[in-house]
Design an enzyme around this catalytic site. Structure first.
Site, PDB file in Angstrom:
ATOM      1  N   CYS A  52       0.820  -1.174  -0.139  1.00 21.02           N
ATOM      2  CA  CYS A  52      -0.148   0.040   0.142  1.00 21.02           C
ATOM      3  C   CYS A  52       0.592   1.030  -0.336  1.00 21.02           C
ATOM      4  O   CYS A  52      -0.217   2.641   0.000  1.00 21.02           O
ATOM      5  CB  CYS A  52      -1.084   0.574   1.310  1.00 21.02           C
ATOM      6  SG  CYS A  52      -2.100  -0.948   1.257  1.00 21.02           S
ATOM      7  N   HIS A  82      -9.106   3.685  -1.684  1.00 22.43           N
ATOM      8  CA  HIS A  82      -7.671   2.954  -1.028  1.00 22.43           C
ATOM      9  C   HIS A  82      -7.604   2.236  -1.923  1.00 22.43           C
ATOM     10  O   HIS A  82      -7.087   0.961  -2.305  1.00 22.43           O
ATOM     11  CB  HIS A  82      -8.180   2.585  -0.159  1.00 22.43           C
ATOM     12  CG  HIS A  82      -6.408   2.248   0.427  1.00 22.43           C
ATOM     13  ND1 HIS A  82      -5.147   2.254  -0.013  1.00 22.43           N
ATOM     14  CD2 HIS A  82      -6.057   1.172   1.629  1.00 22.43           C
ATOM     15  CE1 HIS A  82      -4.442   1.842   0.328  1.00 22.43           C
ATOM     16  NE2 HIS A  82      -4.302   0.462   1.485  1.00 22.43           N
TER      17      HIS A  82
END
Length: 408
Positions: A87, A352
């Site tokens: 991420c 996200h």
């Protein structure tokens, strides 16, 4: 003397569901906006760093995704480096672009992060997250989560990323150490949903109260669905320059990169937060930038769950240890508060898209420092901080990035 690095242009698609759009389409959208923002053309770029964490797993496009997506929009000849770092992929691409400028290897460099997560197969999408821990020893993950969060007797709560269980276990450990409450975590989520309502690029734009968050469908305790980031598509791009690059583009000095550091964890007792990698990296970033946490006016932190913001505000020194939850409940981290955090809505509301999230933070903070963030603007912001993390290894994130920016 360190070579100054400047953010010349930024671009970002809306984060959400983009059915019918490919990775190349999303890339073109964000990069075109970033180039237009600084008056540059494709042939002004000296290097590009292309970040995607999931395209290989979801679409089978391994090895050369950046060359394909960027050539499709006329970016050719220059070195294109593909970046995959969980991420923190977008933040890692940014760090590489900044270092390319600092090393004198380029005057104008592009960092791009992109993800198309909604591919019509939720089970396949969720399987991506299994690659973000040590798949050779899955029992170690189970032992770590039990060690951190203890056993929780709850029914099958339906499909979810393994990282919701990870965050829940770390949250329960924090609750044990500091007395953090579910209401305080819900206050973070409610605050970020309110912030996202003023962000036209956010995935979710519906305001929520603390009561709304607590009453929503449960995930692994203490988390509920609105406390957690959705599955999101999107792209974000940043053009960074040396002073010579700014002159070549005719772009003004507006936002300077004071620090961009990346690190991984250390062997330690992860049942405490002493020596947490974000704390160590923040210290490095502050030293490199010549500022301290009290100088920070606005921050974007990695809140894949609302608890992530509780923890990271503490690790970054924005609040004392154990005060992340109480500070949110008191309104200190909301717009108009002492230290606004995630004015974009954060990952749990803005969205996200894994490879794009870190650069989405840089986009937001550049808007804040330029004074162009509209109704979510933090008045007078001069120093901005971004923290982006990813993966899970031996009790904490596998990788963390900290960036410090300054308004010229």
């Amino acid at each position: 003397m360190t070579t100054p690095v400047w953010i010349a242009g930024v671009g970002m698609t809306p984060f959400g569901r983009h059915s019918g759009k490919s990775v190349s389409d999303l890339t073109r959208w964000a990069v075109t906006d970033a180039l237009r923002d600084c008056g540059a053309a494709a042939n002004d770029l000296d290097a590009a760093f292309f970040g995607t964490a999931a395209q290989g797993a979801l679409e089978g496009q391994h090895m050369i995704p950046g060359q394909i997506a960027l050539r499709a929009m006329g970016i050719q000849r220059i070195p294109v480096v593909n970046v995959e770092n969980a991420c923190a992929t977008g933040a890692s691409a940014f760090a590489l672009a900044v270092n390319q400028i600092r090393a004198g290897a380029a005057e104008v460099a592009l960092a791009i992060g992109v993800e198309r997560m909604n591919v019509g197969d939720p089970e396949r999408t969720m399987s991506v997250f299994d690659g973000a821990y040590d798949i050779a020893d899955p029992a170690a993950l189970a032992r770590t989560l039990l060690d951190l969060g203890g056993e929780v007797d709850e029914p099958d709560l339906g499909p979810r990323s393994i990282f919701m269980d990870v965050y829940a276990a770390v949250a329960r450990n924090h609750m044990r150490l500091y007395g953090t409450t579910q209401e305080q975590i819900a206050a973070v989520a409610a605050k970020n949903h309110d912030h996202a309502a003023a962000n036209p690029r956010a995935h979710y734009r519906r305001p929520m109260t603390v009561s709304d968050v607590l009453a929503a469908r449960r995930l692994s305790y203490p988390l509920t669905v609105p406390m957690c980031a959705p599955i999101t598509d999107g792209a974000a791009a940043v053009v960074v320059c040396s002073e010579a690059g700014l002159r070549r583009l005719g772009a003004p000095k507006r936002v300077e990169v004071l620090a961009s550091v990346i690190g991984t964890g250390t062997d330690r007792d992860t049942r405490t937060f002493e020596g947490h990698q974000a704390r160590l990296l923040a210290a490095r970033a502050y030293e490199q930038a010549g500022v301290g946490p009290d100088d920070v006016d606005v921050a974007e932190v990695h809140d894949a769950t609302a608890f992530g913001e509780v923890l990271q505000t503490e690790m970054l020194g924005l609040v004392p240890p154990g005060e992340g939850g109480p500070a949110a409940l008191r309104g200190e981290t909301a717009l108009g508060g002492r230290i606004p955090v995630n004015p974009s809505g954060g990952l749990e509301s803005k969205g996200h898209p894994l490879g794009a999230s870190g650069l989405g933070q840089i986009f937001e903070l550049t808007e804040q420092l330029r004074g162009t963030a509209g109704p979510r603007r933090v008045d007078g912001a001069r120093i901005a901080l971004a923290e982006n993390g990813g993966g899970f290894h031996r009790g904490e994130e596998a990788v963390t990035s900290v960036v410090v920016l300054r308004r010229a």
